[in-house]
Design an enzyme around this catalytic site. Structure first.
Site, mmCIF file in Angstrom:
data_model
loop_
_atom_site.group_PDB
_atom_site.id
_atom_site.type_symbol
_atom_site.label_atom_id
_atom_site.label_comp_id
_atom_site.label_asym_id
_atom_site.label_seq_id
_atom_site.Cartn_x
_atom_site.Cartn_y
_atom_site.Cartn_z
ATOM 1 N N ASP A 67 0.812 -1.219 0.000
ATOM 2 C CA ASP A 67 0.000 0.000 0.000
ATOM 3 C C ASP A 67 0.844 1.266 0.000
ATOM 4 O OD1 ASP A 67 0.906 -0.536 2.583
ATOM 5 O OD2 ASP A 67 -1.073 -0.961 3.379
ATOM 6 N N ASN A 136 -7.810 -3.017 14.140
ATOM 7 C CA ASN A 136 -9.189 -3.360 13.764
ATOM 8 C C ASN A 136 -9.236 -4.592 12.852
ATOM 9 O OD1 ASN A 136 -8.126 -2.343 11.430
ATOM 10 N ND2 ASN A 136 -9.528 -0.594 11.247
ATOM 11 N N HIS A 138 -7.362 -5.035 10.159
ATOM 12 C CA HIS A 138 -7.084 -4.800 8.740
ATOM 13 C C HIS A 138 -5.781 -5.464 8.303
ATOM 14 C CE1 HIS A 138 -4.885 -0.643 9.429
ATOM 15 N NE2 HIS A 138 -3.999 -1.616 9.364
ATOM 16 N N GLU A 143 -9.871 -2.083 5.259
ATOM 17 C CA GLU A 143 -10.527 -1.761 6.515
ATOM 18 C C GLU A 143 -11.795 -2.599 6.682
ATOM 19 O OE1 GLU A 143 -8.719 -0.186 8.383
ATOM 20 O OE2 GLU A 143 -8.408 1.923 7.912
#
Ligand code: F6R
Length: 242
Positions: A67, A136, A138, A143
């Site tokens: 990313d 979370n 990810h 997400e």
């Protein structure tokens, strides 16, 4: 999924670095999928050390990162280009032009997503994909969402991710709100996956990924469906496992 438990961060880094080193030794022309963030830093230090000592050769390796923040140029110190250059590329003999990241400066997001997915395909997918884990759940910047994203896409970062990543910026306001990321489908093109997790603050996320229901609300849980996943976690990160 295979779980390897290390006593602490350093041992986690060393064990994970050994897996990457074995990959490069067994297949010198490997395509390595790489991650940024705090967790892989120790791994990159070991790889650089073993290269300096003559035990590792990256001259035939190609890398492709997960990313990049939208809007940041490679020269920007907060960009993932800059992170990779500083922490790995400048320290080993990876040939210039054989490491790939999304182009955060490309404002034509459709074209950029297509281009980067094509990069992964033209390389034949990753031999080994290194992943960190978000608080979370990810992976990459996929997400929690209502569905698993198949391909490279431009994502709106969650408030929790912006909060977690603000430590690298002067303030939360400066964290880019969007990023280009490999999709879940892109990540699953990897033949082998190495997930590294450190610290008690990741314990719930690790539990959901390894022992929870497979759900796009916990993007990393999809790894339960991949045939070759190794998780290297330090003991603190395994605190919530049953
Ligand atoms: C980084 C990435 C992210 C991180 C994750 C964990 O390229 O894709 O998924 O791996 O946010 O970050 P750290 O290691 O900083 O806790």
């Amino acid at each position: 999924m295979e779980l390897i438990i290390a006593e602490n961060y350093d041992e986690m880094s060393r064990k994970a670095a050994h897996i990457l080193a074995a990959q490069v030794t067994l297949k010198p022309a490997s395509v390595l999928g790489l991650a940024t963030g705090s967790t892989p830093l120790g791994i990159y230090e070991y790889l650089a050390e073993w290269y300096r000592e003559g035990d590792l050769d990256f001259s035939q390796v190609t890398t492709v990162n997960l990313d990049e923040y939208y809007g940041l140029s490679p020269e920007n110190e907060q960009s993932y280009h800059y992170f990779m250059e500083t922490n790995l590329f400048s320290k080993v003999n990876l040939p210039a032009g054989k490491h790939y990241l999304p182009d955060g400066k490309n404002t034509d997001s459709q074209a950029e997503c297509r281009r980067y997915e094509d990069v992964v395909d033209s390389l034949g997918g990753m031999d080994l994909q290194l992943l960190g884990l978000g608080h979370n759940g990810h992976i990459g910047f996929n997400e929690p969402a209502s569905c698993f994203e198949k391909e490279v896409h431009l994502v709106n970062l969650s408030g929790q991710t912006i909060e977690a990543n603000k430590r690298f910026f002067a303030s939360a306001d400066e964290v880019p709100k969007q990023a280009y990321t490999m999709g879940i489908g892109t990540i699953l093109k990897a033949r082998k996956i190495l997930l590294v997790v450190s610290g008690e603050q990741k314990a719930q996320a690790l539990r959901s990924v390894v022992q929870g229901k497979v759900s796009p609300q916990v993007p990393g849980s999809i790894l339960q469906f991949h045939p070759d996943v190794v998780v290297v976690a330090d003991r603190a990160a395994t605190a919530a496992l049953e």
